[in-house]
Write a protein that holds these residues in place. Structure first.
Motif, short mmCIF file in Angstrom:
data_model
loop_
_atom_site.label_atom_id
_atom_site.label_comp_id
_atom_site.label_asym_id
_atom_site.label_seq_id
_atom_site.Cartn_x
_atom_site.Cartn_y
_atom_site.Cartn_z
N THR A 271 60.90 -8.01 65.99
CA THR A 271 59.65 -7.42 65.53
C THR A 271 58.59 -8.50 65.41
OG1 THR A 271 60.11 -7.74 63.18
CG2 THR A 271 60.98 -5.74 64.22
N PRO A 272 57.31 -8.13 65.46
CA PRO A 272 56.24 -9.13 65.30
C PRO A 272 56.37 -9.90 63.99
CG PRO A 272 55.32 -7.10 66.17
CD PRO A 272 56.75 -6.81 65.83
N TYR A 273 56.75 -9.21 62.91
CA TYR A 273 56.89 -9.88 61.62
C TYR A 273 58.00 -10.92 61.68
CZ TYR A 273 57.73 -10.60 56.66
OH TYR A 273 57.92 -11.18 55.44
N GLU A 274 59.15 -10.56 62.30
CA GLU A 274 60.26 -11.50 62.40
C GLU A 274 59.89 -12.69 63.29
OE1 GLU A 274 64.10 -8.52 61.97
OE2 GLU A 274 63.11 -8.76 63.92
N GLU A 275 59.12 -12.42 64.32
CA GLU A 275 58.71 -13.48 65.23
C GLU A 275 57.85 -14.51 64.50
OE1 GLU A 275 57.09 -13.76 69.85
OE2 GLU A 275 56.85 -11.90 68.71
N VAL A 276 56.93 -14.03 63.67
CA VAL A 276 56.06 -14.94 62.91
C VAL A 276 56.86 -15.66 61.83
CG1 VAL A 276 54.07 -15.06 61.37
CG2 VAL A 276 53.99 -13.59 63.39
N ARG A 277 57.76 -14.94 61.18
CA ARG A 277 58.61 -15.56 60.16
C ARG A 277 59.38 -16.73 60.76
NH1 ARG A 277 63.83 -12.36 58.72
NH2 ARG A 277 64.24 -13.21 60.80
N ASP A 278 59.94 -16.53 61.95
CA ASP A 278 60.71 -17.59 62.59
C ASP A 278 59.80 -18.75 63.02
OD1 ASP A 278 63.01 -16.22 62.18
OD2 ASP A 278 63.23 -15.50 64.24
N PHE A 279 58.57 -18.44 63.42
CA PHE A 279 57.63 -19.50 63.78
C PHE A 279 57.43 -20.46 62.62
CE2 PHE A 279 53.17 -20.81 63.18
CZ PHE A 279 53.07 -21.75 64.19
N PHE A 280 57.13 -19.93 61.44
CA PHE A 280 56.92 -20.78 60.27
C PHE A 280 58.22 -21.49 59.87
CE2 PHE A 280 53.04 -18.27 59.73
CZ PHE A 280 52.15 -19.25 59.31
N PHE B 269 60.74 -22.52 61.74
CA PHE B 269 61.16 -23.60 62.61
C PHE B 269 60.13 -24.72 62.74
CE2 PHE B 269 64.08 -20.24 64.27
CZ PHE B 269 65.25 -20.88 63.89
N VAL B 270 58.94 -24.55 62.19
CA VAL B 270 57.99 -25.68 62.11
C VAL B 270 58.02 -26.30 60.71
CG1 VAL B 270 56.47 -24.76 63.90
CG2 VAL B 270 55.98 -24.26 61.48
N ASP B 271 59.07 -25.96 59.94
CA ASP B 271 59.28 -26.52 58.61
C ASP B 271 58.23 -26.06 57.61
OD1 ASP B 271 60.89 -27.91 56.91
OD2 ASP B 271 60.18 -29.90 57.45
N ASN B 272 57.58 -24.93 57.92
CA ASN B 272 56.56 -24.38 57.04
C ASN B 272 55.47 -25.40 56.72
OD1 ASN B 272 55.61 -22.06 55.80
ND2 ASN B 272 56.47 -22.57 53.81
N LEU C 149 55.33 -26.34 46.84
CA LEU C 149 56.33 -27.40 46.73
C LEU C 149 57.26 -27.41 47.93
CD1 LEU C 149 57.29 -27.22 42.93
CD2 LEU C 149 56.17 -29.14 44.09
N SER C 150 57.54 -26.24 48.49
CA SER C 150 58.47 -26.15 49.63
C SER C 150 57.82 -26.55 50.95
CB SER C 150 59.04 -24.73 49.75
OG SER C 150 58.07 -23.82 50.25
N THR C 151 56.49 -26.77 50.95
CA THR C 151 55.79 -27.12 52.20
C THR C 151 55.45 -28.60 52.27
OG1 THR C 151 53.53 -26.77 51.37
CG2 THR C 151 54.73 -24.83 52.17
N LEU C 152 55.85 -29.40 51.31
CA LEU C 152 55.46 -30.81 51.27
C LEU C 152 56.31 -31.61 52.25
CD1 LEU C 152 54.94 -31.29 47.42
CD2 LEU C 152 53.24 -30.71 49.17
#
Length: 472
Positions: A142-151, A153-156, A309-312
């Motif tokens: 789904t588009p939502y899952e695709e975007v979720r995986d994008f963030f 795998f780029v470590d957010n 904190l999780s994006t640092l």
């Protein structure tokens, strides 16, 4: 801490390509032979400690960045996919999985996508859904899952967006005074956007009229929410080009995914503007990650602080590797990211032994847990309940639990660990990622059997579960 064998050929090759050096030039810089470098890049030999130190010294990189990052998340996702009974005749070793992830990440992503499609198709068949046969859309990501995986795998962490927001935050002096006034003034003076209070009965948190250049905010929303919406409006105006470029380069299959990603990147910019990277990282260290004090210092919500904190993960300036999740009362994980070894399951609910579920029983408190996953890694886990929304007695007030934590080796950086018996093995609760992939054989809280264990049914004996699991 000893460093195990590292097969990081792709990362070394990408580093060399980024410097535009030949193998001979690169090998000379780090003091090894060209043939050894060729073997490293093709994952035929691991990288030695001396080579790691040479890479760090000659190219000013963090060793941890070479040995972790996307590979940990991709390894977890690939391992979960291959635990499906579909692959019951194939049980790859950890080393095999690492070689695939490090040397052929595109293949790993493709296999994960295929498994997702298989899962969705199986669920359709199992439910005898009348949508069966209507087309490929029911088995595609789904588009939502695709975007979720994008963030994921780029470590957010999006460097271009993060640094742009930090520069603007410094220009506006955010964190040193009234953020709301500074953000509203910037919108009006630089972009001609006037900020007004919403009318009674309008449930929208934010409305923007592009013709009149008027931004309307819900006056009953919490102050941190109103400030975030101001920052989001700035993202749409000041960072539009950068956001469109990042979303466009992600290669999404549909326009829906592209637009959802743009929203995610706008939210990312807003969070980075209100909680600018270096000041926030410095404050987190000084306050020993006391999330309530961080929220008070920056005028932010607990959720905004925990998420930030999780994006640092900025190269060369990384914070503590933290996991973060937001969970609703039904156990659905509505937000998730982990820079730690702990990776959330892509299917199924979270482990019932995890303290995040207890947060709903103790509103207003931050509860603590020492936990150990089946792989032997130990964690400090924190959880608290939050209530969203505003608008009075009859308005909806959804409740969520926030989960935050780190590996126990970093626990000293958290004020919450001060009086905990970190060295006592008995103090750690056994938790898993999700029941369907957890290998614990004697868990009384198990909801479903693990996918790759045979069930042993004894009609003459009943324990906590109506079956036992084979040990192999």
């Amino acid at each position: 801490m000893a460093i195990g064998k590292l097969y990081i050929g792709r990362k070394v090759r990408d580093l060399r390509d980024g410097k535009r050096l030949t193998q001979a030039q690169f090998a000379e810089r780090i003091g090894i032979s060209t043939s050894y470098l060729n073997q490293i890049e093709n994952n035929q030999r691991p990288v030695s400690a001396s080579v790691l130190l040479a890479l760090a010294e000659k190219f000013q990189i963090d060793i941890a960045e070479l040995s972790s990052g996307e590979s940990d998340r991709l390894l977890s996702a690939l391992s979960e996919a291959l635990s499906d009974p579909l692959f019951e005749t194939y049980s790859p070793s950890l080393q095999e999985l690492k070689l695939v992830v490090q040397n052929a990440p595109g293949l790993a992503h493709a296999l994960i996508s295929c498994h997702q499609a298989y899962r969705r198709n199986s669920e359709q068949l199992a439910s005898i859904d009348d949508t069966i046969g209507r087309g490929a859309s029911f088995v595609e990501t789904t588009p939502y899952e695709e975007v979720r995986d994008f963030f994921h795998f780029v470590d957010n962490y999006i460097h271009e967006i993060d640094t742009l927001a930090e520069t603007l935050a410094d220009e506006l002096g955010l964190g040193d005074g009234d953020n709301h006034a500074a953000l509203a003034a910037y919108l009006e003076e630089r972009h001609g956007i006037r900020v007004v209070r919403g009318a009674a009965g309008d449930e929208a948190i934010r409305r923007f009229d592009p013709r009149a250049r008027v931004l309307t905010l819900n006056p009953y929303a919490p102050a941190a929410t109103r400030d975030f919406q101001l920052a989001l409006q700035i993202a749409q105006t000041r960072a539009r080009e950068e956001i469109d470029r990042v979303a466009g380069s992600a290669g999404f299959r549909t326009e829906e995914a592209y637009e959802i990603c743009r929203i995610g990147l706008q939210n990312y910019f807003a969070g980075a503007l209100i909680l600018p990277y270096q000041p926030f990282l410095k404050a987190a260290r000084e306050l020993r990650h006391d999330v309530e004090l961080l929220a008070a210092r920056f005028g932010a919500s607990l959720e905004q602080v925990c998420h930030r904190l999780s994006t640092l993960q900025r190269p060369g300036q990384k914070g503590i590797p933290i996991f973060f999740a937001r969970i609703d009362r039904a156990g659905n994980i509505t937000k998730r990211h982990s820079a730690a070894k702990l990776q959330f399951a892509r299917f199924g609910a979270a482990c019932p032994l995890w303290n995040v579920h207890q947060a709903f029983e103790t509103p207003g408190r931050i509860i603590r847990q020492l936990a150990e996953t089946p792989d032997g890694v130990r964690y400090l886990c924190l959880a608290t309940q939050i209530t969203k929304g505003g608008g009075g007695y009859r308005a909806a007030h959804p409740r969520y639990a926030l989960a935050l934590g780190c590996e126990i080796s970093y626990a000293d950086a958290f004020v919450y660990a001060d009086d905990m018996d970190l060295g006592n093995r008995a103090a750690y609760d056994p938790i898993g990622i999700s029941c369907r992939i957890c290998e614990r054989t004697r868990c009384a809280s198990r909801a479903v059997p693990p996918l790759k264990r045979k069930l042993i049914v004894d009609h003459d004996m009943r324990g906590a579960l109506p079956y036992r699991l084979s040990e192999s």
